[in-house]
Design an enzyme around this catalytic site. Structure first.
Site, PDB file in Angstrom:
ATOM      1  NE  ARG A   1      -8.924   1.060  10.338  1.00  0.00           N
ATOM      2  CZ  ARG A   1      -7.784   0.582   9.873  1.00  0.00           C
ATOM      3  NH1 ARG A   1      -7.144   1.213   8.900  1.00  0.00           N
ATOM      4  NH2 ARG A   1      -7.256  -0.524  10.359  1.00  0.00           N
TER       5      ARG A   1
ATOM      6  CG  ASP B   1      -5.730  -3.711  -4.087  1.00  0.00           C
ATOM      7  OD1 ASP B   1      -6.555  -2.864  -3.689  1.00  0.00           O
ATOM      8  OD2 ASP B   1      -4.518  -3.649  -3.843  1.00  0.00           O
TER       9      ASP B   1
ATOM     10  CG  HIS C   1      -5.283  -2.521  -0.389  1.00  0.00           C
ATOM     11  ND1 HIS C   1      -4.355  -2.322  -1.385  1.00  0.00           N
ATOM     12  CD2 HIS C   1      -4.862  -1.768   0.663  1.00  0.00           C
ATOM     13  CE1 HIS C   1      -3.422  -1.484  -0.954  1.00  0.00           C
ATOM     14  NE2 HIS C   1      -3.705  -1.143   0.279  1.00  0.00           N
ATOM     15  CG  ASP C   2      -7.228  -5.456   4.714  1.00  0.00           C
ATOM     16  OD1 ASP C   2      -6.340  -4.582   4.787  1.00  0.00           O
ATOM     17  OD2 ASP C   2      -8.252  -5.463   5.424  1.00  0.00           O
TER      18      ASP C   2
ATOM     19  CB  SER D   1      -0.950  -0.040   1.203  1.00  0.00           C
ATOM     20  OG  SER D   1      -2.017   0.861   1.033  1.00  0.00           O
TER      21      SER D   1
END
Lengths: 380, 380
Positions: free
Chosen positions: A231, A326, A359-360, A161
């Site tokens: 968040r 992602d 993405h994680d 990232s």
């Protein structure tokens, strides 16, 4: 480990995380303007520096990460290092072989100088008077730390990232210093969808009356709700639609409610509330603004005539890692960056992790991640 | 046009939009509980009702739409009807042939009873004391309006997004009343990513101190910033990543700034600010909460044993329209709903619009939309 911290260095253990050290790199001028009179970087190391001081791996962390890439649980890190399965003896980043460094980024809030730090000129926290910092600034600050540590070159720089943006920028900014660079889930420039999601979070923080134009320190009021919403918006970009179908579906919430019911409550909502709430306790809202902005602003071409010109500077061998699901840094765009680097003359490789984690994935799909990067790291 | 508004009906032109009428459908009990003593629906019509009162098309609007589907610009609708290219003499919904009705949804804020309406029992606006309403409630309220108008059946019900959810629900809830139903960019149930984005908007509104638990009417303070952020989150789900690359890329903003600069400003940010600001002037924040929640809660299976059981009720011929780049209601999920309807025994068709416009395509890609739906509408 043999260290020569240099004349200007001051090292003292930082609070909360055993093994974390603070190091002053002195005054720093961010590329977009302003000046910081005295910048401290918090960092941790694992393994031993060799005699040539060239067995060094730099791990660059993501938005809300910090220097604690590896190691067991501690007061600040209940779940241990955020990349622990990747770093240790015999692991992809082998601490039996490498001297591994991870420093909290400039602008952060885990020991390094950032908006919550006190400006020595005013005796008050910087708040939004902190200068805008860029990915390049983060990298330049890291270079000063490594220089002070006596490091003569990086065998590898790796991160995901905005850590991936830093890894790429390292190869462009300091081409002679880097042997290998592995940008994971990162491209040469974030797309408008990512910037838009980022802006939603920023506006939520800035709209929170607790934010007080960034001067909330010591007022007893912080932009908690705004940071939690930011968040939540971030979490959406870190996951994939099919992954969320699998993990949450339309199931009703099982966790205790953090917010009032409104016609029922879904597990995905409850999860987002929990994640939002969790960050509030451990992260500074202004740092969130600055680091997110650095992500948005990063364009590898900045300061060069083109992306190709920037990438043509690279001497390191590159491995770009894309993640199929992602949507913050889509795999197709990661691959496109890898292709551009190849066309610009760099030794550029691309590998893809096939997962629903989004993405994680770079923070959880350990087996796939190891398979993707270990051959590249160990191949000498 | 021959209308028999029925004994209980009261019709009076609504303000702001010439041609808009208000009609009382009396008391209404939402399916999840509560009671509304007197519900008004605002509606508009185009064309003439035939002698059999069966040449009727109902157009169902999306989240922030209203009854003004067709017609030229007016004070409230500077750009004219939101579906004007689709509705008129010789257009896909041919007003030379059909009697076309579009009513503002229950829970809305454009003439129909919603949270901003005054509760006759208290003399105060409902605010969050308004009962949670569902897509099924909206449809049941529309049915009462059509009954009062003397309509004997729907030749067609058509709409996009939550209008598409209503079109599908019409075919399930009143199977004998509907000949054709066209859900555009809608599925049997929204996925967790959509629910999550929706929740981000809700929290932004509810976190705004101007919201005051929904009792902001006549306080001189409204949750403007929260509603703007919610709209920004909504806009992200209405567009596609490749579409945003094409339209905005990473270009700097050209519009005047609505918010402070922070290391530069991108066109996508400026666009989102503009869209957020624009909605604030024309939409009630509580209505936004209620209608978004209806979208989240809608599951065609609600009240039945399964999705298949619900869909097996359908007698109408169905045309599901998917949009290739839609991420709120992904085309694959629209197709899946169409397939499930087929397996449940319905005459179910699926057509796809290939575009980068994302979910918003049903409000702008007129040529493609006409090609997708006109053959189905005109085929008798």
């Amino acid at each position: 480990m043999t260290l020569d911290p240099g004349a200007g260095a001051s090292q003292a253990p930082a609070q909360g995380t055993p093994g974390r050290l603070n190091h002053s790199i002195g005054a720093f001028e961010p590329e977009l303007g302003g000046v910081l009179n005295d910048v401290t970087l918090a960092y941790e190391t694992w393994g031993e520096l060799n005699a040539d001081a060239d067995n060094v791996v730099l791990i660059t962390h993501a938005l809300t990460g910090d220097s604690h890439a590896a190691g067991g649980p501690c007061a600040e890190h209940r779940r241990g290092g955020w990349w622990d399965p990747m770093v240790g003896p015999g692991r992809p980043v082998d601490t039996g072989k490498y001297f591994v460094v991870c420093s909290n980024v400039l602008g952060g809030c885990s020991g390094s100088t950032g908006p919550s730090s006190v400006d020595s000129e005013t005796g008050e926290p910087y708040g939004m008077r902190f200068p805008v910092v860029t990915i390049r600034d983060m990298v330049r600050a890291q270079k000063r730390l490594l220089d002070d540590l006596g490091v003569s070159g990086l065998a590898l720089v790796i991160g995901g990232s905005i850590g991936g943006q830093q890894a790429l920028e390292w190869a462009v900014e300091f081409p002679d210093f880097v042997e290998k660079a592995v940008p994971v889930a990162a491209t040469g420039a974030l797309g408008p969808q990512g910037v838009g999601m980022s802006e939603i979070g920023r506006r939520a923080i800035m709209a929170d009356p607790g934010w007080q134009n960034g001067d909330y320190y010591d007022t007893g009021k912080t932009p908690e709700e705004g940071l939690a919403i930011a968040r939540m918006a971030g979490m959406m970009t870190y996951q994939s639609a099919p992954g969320q179908w699998e993990r949450f579906g339309r199931r009703p919430a099982g966790r205790p409610a953090l917010h009032k019911e409104f016609g029922g409550r879904f597990e995905i909502e409850s999860y987002l509330h929990y994640q939002g709430n969790d960050l509030v306790g451990r992260f500074d809202a202004n740092s969130y603004l600055y680091l997110g902005r650095a992500m948005d602003l990063y364009d590898v071409a900045n300061g060069y005539g083109s992306t190709e010109e920037a990438l043509s500077r690279v001497c390191a061998e590159l491995l770009f890692v894309g993640i199929t699901s992602d949507w913050l840094f889509p795999a197709s765009e990661v691959k496109d960056t890898a292709d551009k680097a190849s066309r610009a003359g760099a030794r550029s490789n691309y590998v893809e992790i096939d997962t629903l984690s989004g993405h994680d994935a770079f923070l959880k799909d350990w087996t796939e991640l190891e398979q993707a990067v270990k051959p590249f790291i160990t191949n000498t």
